[in-house]
Design a protein around this motif. Structure first.
Motif, PDB file in Angstrom:
ATOM      1  N   LEU A   1     -34.609  36.516 -10.874  1.00 50.38           N
ATOM      2  CA  LEU A   1     -34.464  36.652  -9.562  1.00 50.38           C
ATOM      3  C   LEU A   1     -33.059  36.799  -9.240  1.00 50.38           C
ATOM      4  CD1 LEU A   1     -35.764  36.577  -6.549  1.00 50.38           C
ATOM      5  CD2 LEU A   1     -35.259  34.272  -6.247  1.00 50.38           C
ATOM      6  N   VAL A   2     -32.550  37.828  -8.337  1.00 52.41           N
ATOM      7  CA  VAL A   2     -31.236  38.333  -8.120  1.00 52.41           C
ATOM      8  C   VAL A   2     -31.349  38.139  -6.331  1.00 52.41           C
ATOM      9  CG1 VAL A   2     -29.452  40.018  -7.870  1.00 52.41           C
ATOM     10  CG2 VAL A   2     -30.902  39.624 -10.116  1.00 52.41           C
ATOM     11  N   LEU A   3     -30.207  37.226  -5.791  1.00 52.50           N
ATOM     12  CA  LEU A   3     -30.023  37.255  -4.392  1.00 52.50           C
ATOM     13  C   LEU A   3     -28.829  38.012  -4.238  1.00 52.50           C
ATOM     14  CD1 LEU A   3     -30.802  33.427  -4.530  1.00 52.50           C
ATOM     15  CD2 LEU A   3     -32.367  35.259  -3.950  1.00 52.50           C
ATOM     16  N   VAL A   4     -28.775  38.836  -3.197  1.00 49.63           N
ATOM     17  CA  VAL A   4     -27.598  39.401  -2.682  1.00 49.63           C
ATOM     18  C   VAL A   4     -27.219  38.884  -1.441  1.00 49.63           C
ATOM     19  CG1 VAL A   4     -26.577  41.745  -2.102  1.00 49.63           C
ATOM     20  CG2 VAL A   4     -28.285  41.610  -4.176  1.00 49.63           C
ATOM     21  N   SER A   5     -25.997  38.586  -1.131  1.00 50.51           N
ATOM     22  CA  SER A   5     -25.329  38.182   0.236  1.00 50.51           C
ATOM     23  C   SER A   5     -25.568  39.180   1.260  1.00 50.51           C
ATOM     24  CB  SER A   5     -24.087  37.669  -0.080  1.00 50.51           C
ATOM     25  OG  SER A   5     -23.868  36.535  -0.952  1.00 50.51           O
ATOM     26  N   GLY A   6     -25.362  38.667   2.154  1.00 52.90           N
ATOM     27  CA  GLY A   6     -25.479  39.503   3.626  1.00 52.90           C
ATOM     28  C   GLY A   6     -24.506  40.625   3.357  1.00 52.90           C
ATOM     29  N   CYS A   7     -24.757  41.823   3.513  1.00 58.36           N
ATOM     30  CA  CYS A   7     -23.924  43.033   3.615  1.00 58.36           C
ATOM     31  C   CYS A   7     -23.953  44.113   4.636  1.00 58.36           C
ATOM     32  CB  CYS A   7     -24.589  44.046   2.251  1.00 58.36           C
ATOM     33  SG  CYS A   7     -24.448  43.273   0.554  1.00 58.36           S
ATOM     34  N   THR A   8     -22.548  44.589   5.041  1.00 57.94           N
ATOM     35  CA  THR A   8     -22.470  45.455   6.137  1.00 57.94           C
ATOM     36  C   THR A   8     -21.973  46.626   5.568  1.00 57.94           C
ATOM     37  OG1 THR A   8     -20.177  44.652   6.563  1.00 57.94           O
ATOM     38  CG2 THR A   8     -22.115  43.112   7.658  1.00 57.94           C
ATOM     39  N   SER A   9     -21.523  47.459   6.595  1.00 61.86           N
ATOM     40  CA  SER A   9     -21.135  48.717   6.402  1.00 61.86           C
ATOM     41  C   SER A   9     -19.671  48.590   6.237  1.00 61.86           C
ATOM     42  CB  SER A   9     -21.635  49.654   7.407  1.00 61.86           C
ATOM     43  OG  SER A   9     -21.203  49.298   8.749  1.00 61.86           O
ATOM     44  N   VAL A  10     -18.736  47.395   6.039  1.00 58.89           N
ATOM     45  CA  VAL A  10     -17.411  47.488   5.962  1.00 58.89           C
ATOM     46  C   VAL A  10     -17.098  47.715   4.566  1.00 58.89           C
ATOM     47  CG1 VAL A  10     -15.551  46.151   6.048  1.00 58.89           C
ATOM     48  CG2 VAL A  10     -17.371  45.517   7.732  1.00 58.89           C
ATOM     49  N   VAL A  11     -16.419  48.796   4.231  1.00 55.37           N
ATOM     50  CA  VAL A  11     -15.792  49.382   3.100  1.00 55.37           C
ATOM     51  C   VAL A  11     -14.233  49.474   3.387  1.00 55.37           C
ATOM     52  CG1 VAL A  11     -15.756  51.168   1.324  1.00 55.37           C
ATOM     53  CG2 VAL A  11     -17.879  50.698   2.562  1.00 55.37           C
ATOM     54  N   ASP A  12     -13.603  48.791   2.472  1.00 55.42           N
ATOM     55  CA  ASP A  12     -12.141  48.924   2.408  1.00 55.42           C
ATOM     56  C   ASP A  12     -11.489  48.240   3.729  1.00 55.42           C
ATOM     57  OD1 ASP A  12     -11.979  49.886  -0.226  1.00 55.42           O
ATOM     58  OD2 ASP A  12     -11.785  51.764   0.485  1.00 55.42           O
ATOM     59  N   GLY A  13     -12.202  47.379   4.307  1.00 57.17           N
ATOM     60  CA  GLY A  13     -11.759  46.807   5.545  1.00 57.17           C
ATOM     61  C   GLY A  13     -12.098  47.442   6.845  1.00 57.17           C
ATOM     62  N   GLN A  14     -12.912  48.542   6.648  1.00 57.02           N
ATOM     63  CA  GLN A  14     -13.184  49.457   7.687  1.00 57.02           C
ATOM     64  C   GLN A  14     -14.744  49.355   7.981  1.00 57.02           C
ATOM     65  OE1 GLN A  14     -10.982  50.659   9.975  1.00 57.02           O
ATOM     66  NE2 GLN A  14      -9.459  49.530   8.781  1.00 57.02           N
ATOM     67  N   ILE A  15     -15.287  49.568   9.176  1.00 54.45           N
ATOM     68  CA  ILE A  15     -16.615  49.980   9.627  1.00 54.45           C
ATOM     69  C   ILE A  15     -16.999  51.350   9.198  1.00 54.45           C
ATOM     70  CG2 ILE A  15     -18.721  49.682  11.092  1.00 54.45           C
ATOM     71  CD1 ILE A  15     -16.913  47.404  12.580  1.00 54.45           C
ATOM     72  N   THR A  16     -17.921  51.609   8.407  1.00 53.55           N
ATOM     73  CA  THR A  16     -18.398  52.890   7.968  1.00 53.55           C
ATOM     74  C   THR A  16     -19.603  53.082   8.718  1.00 53.55           C
ATOM     75  OG1 THR A  16     -19.228  52.329   6.040  1.00 53.55           O
ATOM     76  CG2 THR A  16     -17.150  52.906   5.983  1.00 53.55           C
ATOM     77  N   GLY A  17     -19.732  54.212   9.493  1.00 58.22           N
ATOM     78  CA  GLY A  17     -20.931  54.703  10.183  1.00 58.22           C
ATOM     79  C   GLY A  17     -20.964  53.867  11.555  1.00 58.22           C
ATOM     80  N   GLY A  18     -21.257  55.083  12.442  1.00 56.35           N
ATOM     81  CA  GLY A  18     -21.165  54.679  13.852  1.00 56.35           C
ATOM     82  C   GLY A  18     -22.629  54.371  14.326  1.00 56.35           C
TER      83      GLY A  18
ATOM     84  N   GLU B   1     -29.799  41.810   3.339  1.00 55.60           N
ATOM     85  CA  GLU B   1     -29.798  41.053   2.461  1.00 55.60           C
ATOM     86  C   GLU B   1     -30.735  41.582   1.571  1.00 55.60           C
ATOM     87  OE1 GLU B   1     -28.850  36.685   4.206  1.00 55.60           O
ATOM     88  OE2 GLU B   1     -30.841  36.969   3.726  1.00 55.60           O
ATOM     89  N   VAL B   2     -30.767  41.446   0.267  1.00 58.27           N
ATOM     90  CA  VAL B   2     -31.820  41.965  -0.787  1.00 58.27           C
ATOM     91  C   VAL B   2     -31.843  40.858  -1.566  1.00 58.27           C
ATOM     92  CG1 VAL B   2     -31.295  44.297  -0.012  1.00 58.27           C
ATOM     93  CG2 VAL B   2     -30.525  43.531  -2.007  1.00 58.27           C
ATOM     94  N   GLU B   3     -33.262  40.970  -1.945  1.00 53.44           N
ATOM     95  CA  GLU B   3     -33.531  40.177  -3.348  1.00 53.44           C
ATOM     96  C   GLU B   3     -34.238  41.014  -4.357  1.00 53.44           C
ATOM     97  OE1 GLU B   3     -35.906  36.616  -2.189  1.00 53.44           O
ATOM     98  OE2 GLU B   3     -34.373  36.194  -0.709  1.00 53.44           O
ATOM     99  N   ALA B   4     -33.977  41.009  -5.625  1.00 50.24           N
ATOM    100  CA  ALA B   4     -34.605  41.821  -6.499  1.00 50.24           C
ATOM    101  C   ALA B   4     -35.152  41.044  -7.587  1.00 50.24           C
ATOM    102  CB  ALA B   4     -33.380  42.695  -7.051  1.00 50.24           C
ATOM    103  N   TYR B   5     -35.702  41.474  -8.514  1.00 48.57           N
ATOM    104  CA  TYR B   5     -36.475  40.851  -9.593  1.00 48.57           C
ATOM    105  C   TYR B   5     -36.105  41.539 -10.810  1.00 48.57           C
ATOM    106  CZ  TYR B   5     -39.505  38.204 -12.445  1.00 48.57           C
ATOM    107  OH  TYR B   5     -40.340  37.534 -13.512  1.00 48.57           O
ATOM    108  N   ARG B   6     -35.737  40.943 -11.871  1.00 48.08           N
ATOM    109  CA  ARG B   6     -35.687  41.484 -13.127  1.00 48.08           C
ATOM    110  C   ARG B   6     -36.780  40.901 -13.893  1.00 48.08           C
ATOM    111  NH1 ARG B   6     -31.527  43.454 -15.983  1.00 48.08           N
ATOM    112  NH2 ARG B   6     -30.122  42.209 -14.729  1.00 48.08           N
ATOM    113  N   HIS B   7     -37.739  42.069 -14.372  1.00 50.08           N
ATOM    114  CA  HIS B   7     -38.753  41.811 -14.849  1.00 50.08           C
ATOM    115  C   HIS B   7     -38.798  41.159 -16.287  1.00 50.08           C
ATOM    116  CE1 HIS B   7     -42.746  42.654 -17.308  1.00 50.08           C
ATOM    117  NE2 HIS B   7     -43.209  42.514 -16.198  1.00 50.08           N
ATOM    118  N   PRO B   8     -39.190  40.152 -17.006  1.00 50.61           N
ATOM    119  CA  PRO B   8     -39.188  39.741 -18.345  1.00 50.61           C
ATOM    120  C   PRO B   8     -39.334  40.918 -19.278  1.00 50.61           C
ATOM    121  CG  PRO B   8     -40.611  38.298 -17.102  1.00 50.61           C
ATOM    122  CD  PRO B   8     -40.137  39.373 -16.198  1.00 50.61           C
ATOM    123  N   GLY B   9     -38.308  40.806 -20.049  1.00 52.83           N
ATOM    124  CA  GLY B   9     -38.427  41.967 -21.154  1.00 52.83           C
ATOM    125  C   GLY B   9     -37.388  42.917 -21.082  1.00 52.83           C
ATOM    126  N   SER B  10     -36.866  43.008 -19.918  1.00 51.82           N
ATOM    127  CA  SER B  10     -36.139  44.149 -19.206  1.00 51.82           C
ATOM    128  C   SER B  10     -34.582  43.748 -19.765  1.00 51.82           C
ATOM    129  CB  SER B  10     -36.147  44.648 -17.863  1.00 51.82           C
ATOM    130  OG  SER B  10     -35.763  43.674 -17.197  1.00 51.82           O
TER     131      SER B  10
END
Length: 155
Positions: free
Chosen positions: A30-47, A123-132
């Motif tokens: 199981l992979v847990l990804v923290s909250g993500c926003t559209s901030v890139v290099d300290g700037q909000i991208t996308g209006g 936020e997203v959660e992903a899953y690595r299938h066993p054997g991958s």
């Protein structure tokens, strides 16, 4: 994967300031990804809410990429919005990215974010299938990506 969790850093200043990782992969796959926003290099991208959602999911998918996973491995998404009027735009971005995957999803209206210019956080959660395991980059390969991957030692 066996042993300790692997942690991904994206280099965002808040990770160091507040003591968190962009993503954590558990030995279970199981992979847990923290909250993500559209901030890139300290700037909000996308209006628009749509653009912010696409960019925020891009940050999350990039973190998964550092662990050798893709959007196809996503099993759950959470979308936080500051206003209900943005539901359609954010939903459209989600459908474009995940329609073939069909993860479990939640969309939640919140009062605000740390920067008032932000209207979406995901936020997203992903899953690595066993054997991958063979498909996962090694630590040195993963470190060549835009962030870094580290394995925490058990204490």
């Amino acid at each position: 994967m066996s042993g300790a969790p692997r942690r991904v850093a994206s280099g965002a200043p808040w990770e160091e300031q507040f003591g968190y990782s962009r993503a954590v992969e558990l030995p279970s796959g199981l992979v847990l990804v923290s909250g993500c926003t559209s901030v890139v290099d300290g700037q909000i991208t996308g209006g628009s809410p749509y653009e912010q959602a696409v960019n925020a999911f891009g940050v999350a998918i990039s973190a998964l990429g550092q662990l050798g996973l893709t959007a196809a491995d996503v099993v759950r998404t959470r979308m936080y919005l500051t206003h209900s009027r943005d539901v359609e735009e954010v939903g459209r971005a989600h459908k474009e990215l995940f329609d073939a995957v069909r993860p479990a999803a939640s969309m939640i209206i919140v009062s605000g974010f740390v920067d008032p210019g932000l209207v979406v956080e995901v936020e997203v959660e992903a899953y690595r299938h066993p054997g991958s395991e063979a498909d996962r980059p090694s630590g040195s390969e993963a470190d060549r990506h835009s962030g870094s991957v580290r394995t925490e030692e058990a204490s």
